[in-house]
Design a protein around this motif. Structure first.
Motif, PDB file in Angstrom:
ATOM      1  N   SER A 363       0.860  -1.021   0.078  1.00 11.90           N
ATOM      2  CA  SER A 363       0.124   0.098   0.046  1.00 11.90           C
ATOM      3  C   SER A 363       0.978   1.297  -0.054  1.00 11.90           C
ATOM      4  O   SER A 363       0.361   2.327  -0.241  1.00 11.90           O
ATOM      5  CB  SER A 363      -1.001   0.056   1.363  1.00 11.90           C
ATOM      6  N   GLY A 364       2.071   0.954   0.418  1.00  5.25           N
ATOM      7  CA  GLY A 364       3.046   2.222   0.416  1.00  5.25           C
ATOM      8  C   GLY A 364       3.168   2.680  -1.108  1.00  5.25           C
ATOM      9  O   GLY A 364       3.653   4.030  -1.307  1.00  5.25           O
ATOM     10  N   ASP A 365       3.074   1.948  -2.110  1.00  2.40           N
ATOM     11  CA  ASP A 365       2.974   2.172  -3.701  1.00  2.40           C
ATOM     12  C   ASP A 365       1.893   3.276  -3.702  1.00  2.40           C
ATOM     13  O   ASP A 365       2.135   4.324  -4.720  1.00  2.40           O
ATOM     14  CB  ASP A 365       2.861   1.382  -4.541  1.00  2.40           C
ATOM     15  N   TRP A 366       0.798   3.427  -3.015  1.00  3.61           N
ATOM     16  CA  TRP A 366      -0.054   4.246  -3.316  1.00  3.61           C
ATOM     17  C   TRP A 366      -0.018   5.363  -2.521  1.00  3.61           C
ATOM     18  O   TRP A 366      -0.864   6.416  -2.619  1.00  3.61           O
ATOM     19  CB  TRP A 366      -1.511   3.650  -3.055  1.00  3.61           C
ATOM     20  N   SER A 367       1.073   5.797  -1.524  1.00  3.07           N
ATOM     21  CA  SER A 367       0.843   6.632  -0.503  1.00  3.07           C
ATOM     22  C   SER A 367       0.816   8.189  -1.135  1.00  3.07           C
ATOM     23  O   SER A 367       0.272   8.752  -0.487  1.00  3.07           O
ATOM     24  CB  SER A 367       1.857   6.414   0.351  1.00  3.07           C
ATOM     25  N   LEU A 372      -2.546  12.893  -1.840  1.00  2.00           N
ATOM     26  CA  LEU A 372      -2.997  13.963  -2.673  1.00  2.00           C
ATOM     27  C   LEU A 372      -4.617  13.773  -2.891  1.00  2.00           C
ATOM     28  O   LEU A 372      -5.421  14.831  -3.407  1.00  2.00           O
ATOM     29  CB  LEU A 372      -2.220  14.112  -4.402  1.00  2.00           C
ATOM     30  N   THR A 373      -5.108  12.606  -2.812  1.00  2.00           N
ATOM     31  CA  THR A 373      -6.620  12.640  -3.166  1.00  2.00           C
ATOM     32  C   THR A 373      -7.529  12.326  -2.168  1.00  2.00           C
ATOM     33  O   THR A 373      -9.013  12.246  -2.118  1.00  2.00           O
ATOM     34  CB  THR A 373      -6.813  11.333  -4.114  1.00  2.00           C
ATOM     35  N   HIS A 374      -7.207  12.256  -0.946  1.00  2.00           N
ATOM     36  CA  HIS A 374      -8.005  11.818   0.402  1.00  2.00           C
ATOM     37  C   HIS A 374      -8.993  12.895   0.392  1.00  2.00           C
ATOM     38  O   HIS A 374     -10.201  12.498   1.219  1.00  2.00           O
ATOM     39  CB  HIS A 374      -7.115  11.310   1.533  1.00  2.00           C
ATOM     40  N   LEU A 375      -8.728  14.089   0.190  1.00  2.00           N
ATOM     41  CA  LEU A 375      -9.862  14.936   0.682  1.00  2.00           C
ATOM     42  C   LEU A 375     -10.899  15.063  -0.385  1.00  2.00           C
ATOM     43  O   LEU A 375     -12.097  15.151  -0.139  1.00  2.00           O
ATOM     44  CB  LEU A 375      -9.110  16.426   0.268  1.00  2.00           C
ATOM     45  N   GLY A 422      -9.693   5.225  -3.726  1.00  2.00           N
ATOM     46  CA  GLY A 422      -9.246   6.362  -4.507  1.00  2.00           C
ATOM     47  C   GLY A 422      -7.944   6.573  -4.826  1.00  2.00           C
ATOM     48  O   GLY A 422      -7.217   6.752  -5.978  1.00  2.00           O
ATOM     49  N   ALA A 423      -6.937   6.065  -3.916  1.00  2.00           N
ATOM     50  CA  ALA A 423      -5.601   6.185  -4.106  1.00  2.00           C
ATOM     51  C   ALA A 423      -5.034   5.027  -5.056  1.00  2.00           C
ATOM     52  O   ALA A 423      -4.091   4.989  -5.893  1.00  2.00           O
ATOM     53  CB  ALA A 423      -4.794   6.081  -2.706  1.00  2.00           C
ATOM     54  N   TYR A 424      -5.709   3.938  -4.695  1.00  2.00           N
ATOM     55  CA  TYR A 424      -5.417   2.764  -5.605  1.00  2.00           C
ATOM     56  C   TYR A 424      -5.663   2.912  -7.186  1.00  2.00           C
ATOM     57  O   TYR A 424      -4.975   2.596  -8.013  1.00  2.00           O
ATOM     58  CB  TYR A 424      -6.218   1.687  -5.104  1.00  2.00           C
ATOM     59  N   ILE A 425      -7.018   3.492  -7.280  1.00  2.00           N
ATOM     60  CA  ILE A 425      -7.331   3.780  -8.557  1.00  2.00           C
ATOM     61  C   ILE A 425      -6.299   4.920  -9.399  1.00  2.00           C
ATOM     62  O   ILE A 425      -5.870   4.806 -10.532  1.00  2.00           O
ATOM     63  CB  ILE A 425      -8.866   4.272  -8.694  1.00  2.00           C
ATOM     64  N   GLU A 431      -0.828   7.573 -11.773  1.00  2.00           N
ATOM     65  CA  GLU A 431       0.707   7.662 -11.061  1.00  2.00           C
ATOM     66  C   GLU A 431       1.638   6.643 -11.814  1.00  2.00           C
ATOM     67  O   GLU A 431       2.702   7.054 -12.381  1.00  2.00           O
ATOM     68  CB  GLU A 431       0.765   7.590  -9.618  1.00  2.00           C
ATOM     69  N   ARG A 432       1.057   5.590 -11.679  1.00  3.13           N
ATOM     70  CA  ARG A 432       1.969   4.375 -12.447  1.00  3.13           C
ATOM     71  C   ARG A 432       2.226   4.503 -13.789  1.00  3.13           C
ATOM     72  O   ARG A 432       3.432   4.557 -14.359  1.00  3.13           O
ATOM     73  CB  ARG A 432       1.440   3.111 -12.360  1.00  3.13           C
TER      74      ARG A 432
END
Length: 455
Positions: A363-367, A372-375, A422-425, A431-432
């Motif tokens: 999950s650190g890959d999505w950190s 940036l997207t949690h808001l 949202g971070a995963y998506i 990002e990737r």
């Protein structure tokens, strides 16, 4: 090579920030609903902004770690800066673009729930938006407020790229000189909590956290290893205690206060977990986790608010730290006893825990995307709860401010789950691919380069 435990800490840092912002959403909803109920998120979680301090120390460590096998010189410095800026800007432009779309055109829609860190909204001039997208310091927060930390990050990258121009043997001296200048200059002039221009950016105390991480990186790649398991346990409890001890944020807290209170335990924790990763002894993370968890949970039982005097908070922290340390020792003792009496079962348990550790560390890959997207995710959940809470049958669970904790608990849980999704998506869709494209360009431009590879 990525270190799984460092990835785990990156995820923890992002979650801490998400929780403290989730608490802000919770308080806002309670006020909008006219409720006098106390928010569910309280105590040490309200100091989750320390996730930024952890991020900064990790960043300093990573910069040294990813360049450990790289020959220094002008080409290396340019490649490093290219690698880091192409790592930061694409996802930032995506998130800042969403916020710009909201700010300029959707303020009356369901997305009008995404707040800034400050109450006063800035004027959305062309210069303001441009400086926000370029991550240049200015009087106001960037259009997506969490981007203020990225302004510091880009500054760190520029200075570190300059240090790479010199021979590698010069790096420790360069870090020492850099830190000395920051300390001297920051005491000679008044500073705001966040950088408002290039001068205050250059001498801001939080730069020391990046330097702490870089020094730790130098120690780790030099093979310095002493009682790393014990240090990891102590650092985990120490950082938890710091989260408990910190009261209401003030001018000192947001500058040198956070460096002194959070920077040192973060540095010790990163030294411990990085060295344990290299040595294959990550089983020590279990007593560290248990000790920190027990310390934090016990402190939460004390009716101590953030505005309580320092002495009161310190007194309330004594027993949780003692019990948390004892819990960590019990785990160590149980592991030793299990190894003596039931070696097979203990080994299987250890392997299972290591697999769990590596799985969670991914999950650190999505950190970065999470940060940036949690808001946006919490804002969407806030809108959803507002809509569902209008129905009386669903009010006990979705109308925040109802008797009991289930409505508050469900909101925070849904907000965090939505943030992770949202971070995963974002990671996989934005990002990737951006990182892969930037890596291809970097390899074409710097065929023998290696900087920033792995992070």
């Amino acid at each position: 090579m990525k270190l799984p435990s460092i990835q785990l800490l990156r995820s923890l840092a992002a979650l801490l920030v998400a929780i403290v912002h989730g608490a802000g959403f919770e308080r806002t909803i309670l006020q909008e609903n006219g409720s006098v109920e106390a928010p569910l998120v309280s105590g040490l979680f309200l100091n989750g902004y320390a996730g930024v301090d952890l991020f900064f120390v990790i960043s300093g460590f990573i910069m040294v770690w990813v360049t450990r096998n790289q020959r220094h010189g002008p080409v290396a410095g340019i490649e490093f800066l290219f690698a880091r800026t192409t790592r930061v800007y694409p996802v930032w432009w995506f998130a800042a673009g969403l916020m710009t779309f909201y700010a300029l055109g959707l303020q009356n829609s369901m997305f009008a729930t995404i707040g800034q860190v400050t109450d006063a909204a800035p004027t959305y001039s062309g210069e303001y938006i441009l400086r926000s997208f370029l991550l240049l310091p200015q009087a106001d927060y960037p259009i997506l407020a969490v981007g203020w930390t990225l302004i510091h990050e880009v500054y760190f990258y520029v200075v570190f790229a300059l240090l790479i121009l010199a021979p590698r043997a010069f790096l420790p001296i360069g870090l020492l000189v850099w830190g000395g200048l920051v300390v001297a200059a920051s005491f000679l002039m008044p500073l705001p909590a966040t950088a408002t221009n290039f001068l205050t950016l250059v001498v801001h105390p939080m730069t020391m956290e990046f330097i702490f991480g870089a020094v730790i990186g130098q120690m780790v790649i030099s093979g310095v290893s002493w009682r790393t398991g014990t240090i990891t346990v102590i650092a985990a409890i120490w950082l938890t205690a710091a989260l408990c001890l910190q009261g209401v944020a003030d001018a000192f807290t947001l500058k040198w206060g956070r460096v002194l209170l959070f920077g040192f335990p973060c540095a010790a924790l990163i030294y411990g977990v990085a060295t344990l990763d290299i040595q294959g002894r990550t089983v020590w993370l279990l007593p560290a986790f248990v000790g920190a968890l027990v310390t934090g949970m016990l402190f939460q039982l004390y009716p101590t608010s953030l505005d309580a005097p320092y002495a009161v908070r310190a007194e309330a922290l004594i027993l949780p730290v003692i019990v948390g340390g004892g819990a960590a020792l019990m785990v160590v003792w149980a592991g030793w006893l299990g190894g003596q009496k039931l070696p097979g079962a203990t080994l299987r348990l250890g392997l299972a825990l290591r697999s769990l550790h590596e799985a969670v560390a991914r999950s650190g890959d999505w950190s970065y995307s999470l940060y940036l997207t949690h808001l946006f995710s919490f804002g969407l959940v806030k809108w959803g709860f507002g809509w569902l809470g209008q129905h009386d049958a669903l009010a006990p669970f979705f109308r925040i401010g109802q008797p009991g904790i289930w409505d508050n608990l469900l909101f925070i849980a849904c907000g965090l789950i939505a943030s992770l999704i949202g971070a995963y998506i974002t990671y996989h869709l934005i990002e990737r691919p951006a990182l892969a494209a930037a890596t291809m360009v970097r390899r074409a431009l710097f065929s023998k380069g290696s900087s920033a590879r792995g992070y």
